[in-house]
Write a protein that holds these residues in place. Structure first.
Motif, PDB file in Angstrom:
ATOM      1  N   GLU A 147      22.030  -4.103  -4.398  1.00 30.35           N
ATOM      2  CA  GLU A 147      22.871  -4.077  -3.196  1.00 30.35           C
ATOM      3  C   GLU A 147      22.063  -3.522  -2.010  1.00 30.35           C
ATOM      4  O   GLU A 147      22.062  -4.096  -0.915  1.00 30.35           O
ATOM      5  CB  GLU A 147      24.094  -3.193  -3.463  1.00 30.35           C
ATOM      6  N   GLY A 148      21.361  -2.430  -2.245  1.00 29.42           N
ATOM      7  CA  GLY A 148      20.526  -1.834  -1.185  1.00 29.42           C
ATOM      8  C   GLY A 148      19.428  -2.790  -0.753  1.00 29.42           C
ATOM      9  O   GLY A 148      19.125  -2.928   0.447  1.00 29.42           O
ATOM     10  N   LYS A 149      18.867  -3.478  -1.724  1.00 24.00           N
ATOM     11  CA  LYS A 149      17.782  -4.430  -1.436  1.00 24.00           C
ATOM     12  C   LYS A 149      18.304  -5.594  -0.586  1.00 24.00           C
ATOM     13  O   LYS A 149      17.656  -6.015   0.374  1.00 24.00           O
ATOM     14  CB  LYS A 149      17.218  -4.927  -2.770  1.00 24.00           C
ATOM     15  N   ALA A 150      19.476  -6.078  -0.929  1.00 24.24           N
ATOM     16  CA  ALA A 150      20.057  -7.193  -0.159  1.00 24.24           C
ATOM     17  C   ALA A 150      20.335  -6.754   1.275  1.00 24.24           C
ATOM     18  O   ALA A 150      20.087  -7.502   2.222  1.00 24.24           O
ATOM     19  CB  ALA A 150      21.332  -7.679  -0.838  1.00 24.24           C
ATOM     20  N   LYS A 151      20.807  -5.508   1.428  1.00 26.90           N
ATOM     21  CA  LYS A 151      21.132  -4.993   2.771  1.00 26.90           C
ATOM     22  C   LYS A 151      19.900  -4.955   3.667  1.00 26.90           C
ATOM     23  O   LYS A 151      20.008  -5.071   4.878  1.00 26.90           O
ATOM     24  CB  LYS A 151      21.719  -3.579   2.664  1.00 26.90           C
ATOM     25  N   MET A 152      18.739  -4.722   3.055  1.00 24.04           N
ATOM     26  CA  MET A 152      17.515  -4.652   3.881  1.00 24.04           C
ATOM     27  C   MET A 152      16.842  -6.021   4.013  1.00 24.04           C
ATOM     28  O   MET A 152      15.725  -6.146   4.500  1.00 24.04           O
ATOM     29  CB  MET A 152      16.538  -3.602   3.336  1.00 24.04           C
ATOM     30  N   GLY A 153      17.539  -7.048   3.539  1.00 28.76           N
ATOM     31  CA  GLY A 153      16.984  -8.399   3.677  1.00 28.76           C
ATOM     32  C   GLY A 153      15.964  -8.731   2.614  1.00 28.76           C
ATOM     33  O   GLY A 153      15.135  -9.631   2.788  1.00 28.76           O
ATOM     34  N   GLY A 154      15.971  -7.984   1.505  1.00 27.20           N
ATOM     35  CA  GLY A 154      15.055  -8.244   0.393  1.00 27.20           C
ATOM     36  C   GLY A 154      13.766  -7.445   0.499  1.00 27.20           C
ATOM     37  O   GLY A 154      13.509  -6.783   1.512  1.00 27.20           O
ATOM     38  N   GLY A 155      12.971  -7.511  -0.577  1.00 26.25           N
ATOM     39  CA  GLY A 155      11.687  -6.795  -0.586  1.00 26.25           C
ATOM     40  C   GLY A 155      10.616  -7.613   0.121  1.00 26.25           C
ATOM     41  O   GLY A 155      10.876  -8.715   0.602  1.00 26.25           O
ATOM     42  N   ILE A 156       9.419  -7.048   0.194  1.00 27.75           N
ATOM     43  CA  ILE A 156       8.296  -7.811   0.761  1.00 27.75           C
ATOM     44  C   ILE A 156       7.342  -8.218  -0.364  1.00 27.75           C
ATOM     45  O   ILE A 156       7.410  -7.682  -1.474  1.00 27.75           O
ATOM     46  CB  ILE A 156       7.561  -7.034   1.890  1.00 27.75           C
ATOM     47  N   GLY A 157       6.484  -9.164  -0.064  1.00 29.85           N
ATOM     48  CA  GLY A 157       5.630  -9.748  -1.099  1.00 29.85           C
ATOM     49  C   GLY A 157       4.503  -8.827  -1.552  1.00 29.85           C
ATOM     50  O   GLY A 157       3.942  -8.061  -0.757  1.00 29.85           O
ATOM     51  N   ALA A 158       4.157  -8.946  -2.837  1.00 31.05           N
ATOM     52  CA  ALA A 158       3.056  -8.149  -3.398  1.00 31.05           C
ATOM     53  C   ALA A 158       1.729  -8.485  -2.719  1.00 31.05           C
ATOM     54  O   ALA A 158       0.821  -7.648  -2.654  1.00 31.05           O
ATOM     55  CB  ALA A 158       2.969  -8.404  -4.899  1.00 31.05           C
ATOM     56  N   ASP A 159       1.624  -9.706  -2.202  1.00 26.88           N
ATOM     57  CA  ASP A 159       0.377 -10.096  -1.530  1.00 26.88           C
ATOM     58  C   ASP A 159       0.110  -9.238  -0.286  1.00 26.88           C
ATOM     59  O   ASP A 159      -1.054  -8.985   0.058  1.00 26.88           O
ATOM     60  CB  ASP A 159       0.413 -11.589  -1.170  1.00 26.88           C
ATOM     61  N   ILE A 160       1.162  -8.740   0.347  1.00 26.06           N
ATOM     62  CA  ILE A 160       0.970  -7.886   1.533  1.00 26.06           C
ATOM     63  C   ILE A 160       0.364  -6.539   1.114  1.00 26.06           C
ATOM     64  O   ILE A 160      -0.539  -6.012   1.771  1.00 26.06           O
ATOM     65  CB  ILE A 160       2.309  -7.678   2.287  1.00 26.06           C
ATOM     66  N   VAL A 161       0.839  -6.008  -0.001  1.00 25.17           N
ATOM     67  CA  VAL A 161       0.260  -4.753  -0.518  1.00 25.17           C
ATOM     68  C   VAL A 161      -1.215  -4.981  -0.864  1.00 25.17           C
ATOM     69  O   VAL A 161      -2.088  -4.171  -0.519  1.00 25.17           O
ATOM     70  CB  VAL A 161       1.023  -4.257  -1.779  1.00 25.17           C
ATOM     71  N   ALA A 162      -1.469  -6.092  -1.527  1.00 27.75           N
ATOM     72  CA  ALA A 162      -2.845  -6.398  -1.960  1.00 27.75           C
ATOM     73  C   ALA A 162      -3.790  -6.517  -0.763  1.00 27.75           C
ATOM     74  O   ALA A 162      -4.917  -5.996  -0.795  1.00 27.75           O
ATOM     75  CB  ALA A 162      -2.848  -7.695  -2.769  1.00 27.75           C
ATOM     76  N   GLN A 163      -3.329  -7.170   0.281  1.00 24.53           N
ATOM     77  CA  GLN A 163      -4.187  -7.329   1.475  1.00 24.53           C
ATOM     78  C   GLN A 163      -4.510  -5.979   2.103  1.00 24.53           C
ATOM     79  O   GLN A 163      -5.646  -5.718   2.510  1.00 24.53           O
ATOM     80  CB  GLN A 163      -3.494  -8.200   2.525  1.00 24.53           C
ATOM     81  N   LEU A 164      -3.505  -5.120   2.164  1.00 25.37           N
ATOM     82  CA  LEU A 164      -3.703  -3.805   2.773  1.00 25.37           C
ATOM     83  C   LEU A 164      -4.682  -2.962   1.944  1.00 25.37           C
ATOM     84  O   LEU A 164      -5.541  -2.254   2.490  1.00 25.37           O
ATOM     85  CB  LEU A 164      -2.336  -3.109   2.880  1.00 25.37           C
TER      86      LEU A 164
END
Ligand code: NDP
Length: 248
Positions: free
Chosen positions: A206-223
């Motif tokens: 429910e909390g995840k849906a409220k924030m519009g979902g999570g972000i992709g693992a590829d973004i973590v990997a790039q950082l």
């Protein structure tokens, strides 16, 4: 320094635990695409092999077994030379109401998320100290910075990673070895498949849906890759990355 017989590579070996899915798999792909030989470690060998990365060694490793990690690192170093970066990423999130959670789930999180990280560090730290170079990347979480409902023991394990990371960073600075602690918020991976408490899972989703979902693992990997490729004398000590709308 390369040992004789080692395959000739222009970029050094990076090693990753929890490389069979999620952030670990994305990080393996990211470093491999940049030309690094990679050591992939996790229990699901088939998943790592299916990634079909070039110059990759995939090893079935349970991070609770210090010897398995040590042997995998030795095999990879024989082939590709010394480990320049180790990402101690493997972890499980058994989120649950602490009052009804079976203690076996506490044990699992403590063994994998804390002792597993120490076992992983142990496999490469002496070599990095001897060579006076290297990067240790430890996977914590935003739940290693503050506590969340139903994350009691998970938070404990991630606060542990923060504490160890701080201490290791100070200790290893004299050896020019970098220690980076990564603290993501909600990232889209398979982590939630380990949550057995239905009410906890529903509240999380429910909390995840409220924030519009999570972000992709590829973004973590790039950082992570961006931080790694800074000159060795420059250290990003911590990465805390969340969806913009997470806000907590
Ligand atoms: P996934 O479930 O997709 O990946 C977890 C990885 O850890 C898998 O590759 C799994 O492989 C491995 N793993 C679990 N237990 C062991 C073990 N005993 N030995 C070896 N490998 C193991 O989730 P994530 O990618 O999200 O998780 C990676 C890390 O990121 C974890 O430490 C997690 O706590 C952390 N994190 C995740 C966040 C998120 O929102 N997704 C947020 C903050 C931190 P296998 O089962 O094949 O062994």
């Amino acid at each position: 320094m390369r040992r004789e017989g080692v395959e000739s590579m222009s970029k050094p070996l990076v090693a990753i635990t929890g490389a069979s899915s999620g952030i670990g798999a994305a990080t393996a792909r990211e470093f491999s695409a940049a030309g690094h030989p990679v050591l992939l470690m996790a229990r699901r060998l088939d998943r790592m092999q299916a990634m079909n990365l070039p110059d990759a060694l995939c090893c079935a490793v349970d991070v609770r077994d210090r010897d398995q990690i040590r042997q995998a690192v030795a095999a990879a170093e024989d082939r590709f030379g010394p480990t320049d970066m180790m990402f101690a990423n493997a972890g499980v999130g058994r989120f649950a109401d602490i009052g009804r959670q079976p203690p076996e789930e506490w044990d699992e999180m403590i063994d994998i998320n804390t002792k597993g990280v120490m076992n992983t560090v142990h496999a490469v730290m002496p070599g990095m100290m001897e060579r006076r170079t290297g990067t240790l990347i430890l996977m914590s979480s935003i739940a290693g910075r503050k506590v969340y409902p139903d994350h009691t023991v998970y938070c404990g394990t991630k606060f542990f990673v923060h504490a160890v990371g701080e201490s290791l960073r100070a200790y290893l600075s004299a050896y020019d070895v970098r220690v980076l602690v990564v603290s993501p918020g909600v990232i889209d991976t398979e982590l939630l498949s380990g949550v057995r408490d239905k009410e906890t899972l529903a509240a999380y989703n429910e909390g995840k849906a409220k924030m519009g979902g999570g972000i992709g693992a590829d973004i973590v990997a790039q950082l992570i890759h961006d931080a790694y490729r800074l000159p060795q004398r420059a250290l990003v000590q911590e990465i805390c990355l969340t969806p913009t709308r997470q806000g907590y």
